[in-house]
Design an enzyme around this catalytic site. Structure first.
Site, mmCIF file in Angstrom:
data_model
loop_
_atom_site.group_PDB
_atom_site.id
_atom_site.type_symbol
_atom_site.label_atom_id
_atom_site.label_comp_id
_atom_site.label_asym_id
_atom_site.label_seq_id
_atom_site.Cartn_x
_atom_site.Cartn_y
_atom_site.Cartn_z
ATOM 1 N N CYS A 281 -5.979 2.025 2.504
ATOM 2 C CA CYS A 281 -5.007 2.746 1.674
ATOM 3 C C CYS A 281 -5.684 3.507 0.532
ATOM 4 C CB CYS A 281 -3.981 1.765 1.103
ATOM 5 S SG CYS A 281 -2.917 1.033 2.358
ATOM 6 N N HIS B 18 0.997 -0.349 5.457
ATOM 7 C CA HIS B 18 1.027 -0.969 4.134
ATOM 8 C C HIS B 18 1.966 -0.212 3.207
ATOM 9 C CE1 HIS B 18 -3.129 -3.130 4.619
ATOM 10 N NE2 HIS B 18 -2.253 -3.471 5.541
ATOM 11 N N CYS C 151 -6.180 -1.592 -0.355
ATOM 12 C CA CYS C 151 -7.300 -2.020 0.478
ATOM 13 C C CYS C 151 -8.296 -0.881 0.664
ATOM 14 C CB CYS C 151 -6.801 -2.526 1.831
ATOM 15 S SG CYS C 151 -5.927 -1.286 2.815
ATOM 16 N N GLU D 231 1.645 1.266 0.253
ATOM 17 C CA GLU D 231 1.214 2.550 -0.307
ATOM 18 C C GLU D 231 1.368 3.674 0.710
ATOM 19 O OE1 GLU D 231 -2.100 -0.457 -1.460
ATOM 20 O OE2 GLU D 231 -0.460 -0.324 -0.002
ATOM 21 N N ARG E 90 11.026 -23.088 5.655
ATOM 22 C CA ARG E 90 10.213 -23.050 6.873
ATOM 23 C C ARG E 90 9.966 -21.614 7.332
ATOM 24 N NH1 ARG E 90 12.992 -27.758 10.687
ATOM 25 N NH2 ARG E 90 12.361 -29.580 9.425
#
Length: 363
Positions: A90, A54, A81, A56, A195
């Site tokens: 994190c 992630h 999270c 962080e 897309r």
């Protein structure tokens, strides 16, 4: 510069970084992080790809002199999270790093987080500032917020219509199976970029039969979306492009004998899955529920008029992107009608693009 203005400046950078993850991190959110020491950015990070570190963690681990962290501020565009997923939480790492101040744009709507990350950091004595550029952060992760708050994918409607309001021309049985283009080539490249940014793409039986589309990304770089086809009676030939086995494809069929008798033919196609639903109850709820349970964050619906119209009627749409090409058909299939909030206007060569938002979408 006052602290509030500095906080917005660094959060703006977080949002810039986060955008790099568009199309690659779903169903996770896009997140950017910045570490500032003495009013100077010393580290940056963003969520690059699903399953990888992630934002962080990337930023913190890139700081060579760990002693600086105790006198630094961490800016992050979404609440860190607090649970174990594909990566460790994190919020725990931030506490362990010694960072004393964290600025968060918005709380995470995921029930597994929803303030727990902020609570964990606050309980550890960290000064947590919330709501800096919150509106912009929610807009950036609007797919993620709809997914968790409404428990369905974010729905984007897309079509192209003529100046006189037709989505398709009158077709004869003898006409070739191919698209009748309304817009220019540059507009079609834009569609391929779109897309690559969404997880899934949905199309109806008639559009497949008339246009034989591939529903992949060819005129842009990036991932092709998960293909979803409605074929109640499984009447489309297995030779159609959407059944070529090149991409994972889900086909919704009805619970009828005509479809059941053809199942074996389609069972051998690589990456193709058949899912039975009750078409008599309407497809919208059933399709969106199935895709939600599969973790599909967003879907772009490219046609045809009946399919798009059914989602409009049920109010299951969040965004509509409508091209108007420089052509007249005089007759044909009328374009869908919707009542939404005008959001933006662009000109792409001789084609015009209107974007609408549905602030009262169902879910």
């Amino acid at each position: 510069m006052e602290k509030q203005s500095l906080d917005r400046m660094y959060m703006h950078r977080c949002l810039e970084l986060a955008l790099n993850g568009l199309g690659n991190v779903a169903p996770n959110p896009m997140v950017g992080a910045v570490i500032v020491f003495n009013n100077k950015i010393i580290a940056e990070g963003y969520h690059v790809e699903l399953g990888k570190e992630h934002a962080e963690r990337i930023a913190i681990n890139s700081v060579k002199d760990r002693g600086l962290l105790k006198e630094s501020t961490l800016y992050v565009s979404l609440e860190p999270c607090s649970h174990f997923g594909k990566t460790p939480p994190c919020a725990n790492l931030i506490v362990e790093s010694g960072i004393k101040r964290v600025v968060v744009a918005t709380r995470d709507p995921n029930p597994k987080v929803q303030g727990r990350g902020i609570e964990l950091m606050s309980n550890a004595g960290i000064e947590v500032v919330e709501g800096v550029m919150e509106e912009e952060a929610r807009e950036q992760n609007r797919r993620f917020f709809v997914f968790h708050k409404k428990r369905r994918p974010y729905v984007i409607l897309k079509w192209a219509q003529t100046l006189d309001g037709y989505i398709d021309a009158v077709r004869k049985p003898s006409d070739p199976i191919a698209p009748i283009w309304v817009t220019n080539e540059l507009s079609r490249k834009v569609v391929h970029r779109w897309r690559s940014e969404e997880q899934a793409i949905l199309i109806g039986t008639n559009t497949v039969a008339k246009d034989n589309p591939r529903l992949n990304v060819r005129s842009w770089s990036g991932r092709s979306p998960f293909r979803v086809v409605l074929d109640r009676k499984l009447r489309l030939p297995s030779t159609m492009n959407v059944y070529d086995g090149s991409l994972p494809t889900l086909v919704f069929i009805g619970n009828n004998s005509s479809a059941a008798s053809k199942r074996q033919t389609f069972a051998s196609i690589s990456g193709l899955e058949l899912q039975t639903i009750d078409f008599a109850r309407g497809v919208e709820d059933q399709v969106l529920t199935e895709l939600y349970e599969r973790g599909i964050l967003s879907i772009i619906i490219e046609g045809g008029a009946m399919l798009i119209g059914s989602f409009v009627k049920k109010n299951y749409w969040d965004e509509a992107r409508v091209f108007v090409g420089n052509k007249f058909f005089g007759d044909g299939v009328k374009a869908p009608e919707l009542s939404g909030e005008f959001f933006s206007y662009d000109e792409i060569g001789d084609s015009k693009l209107f974007t609408y938002r549905n602030r009262r979408s169902k879910g």
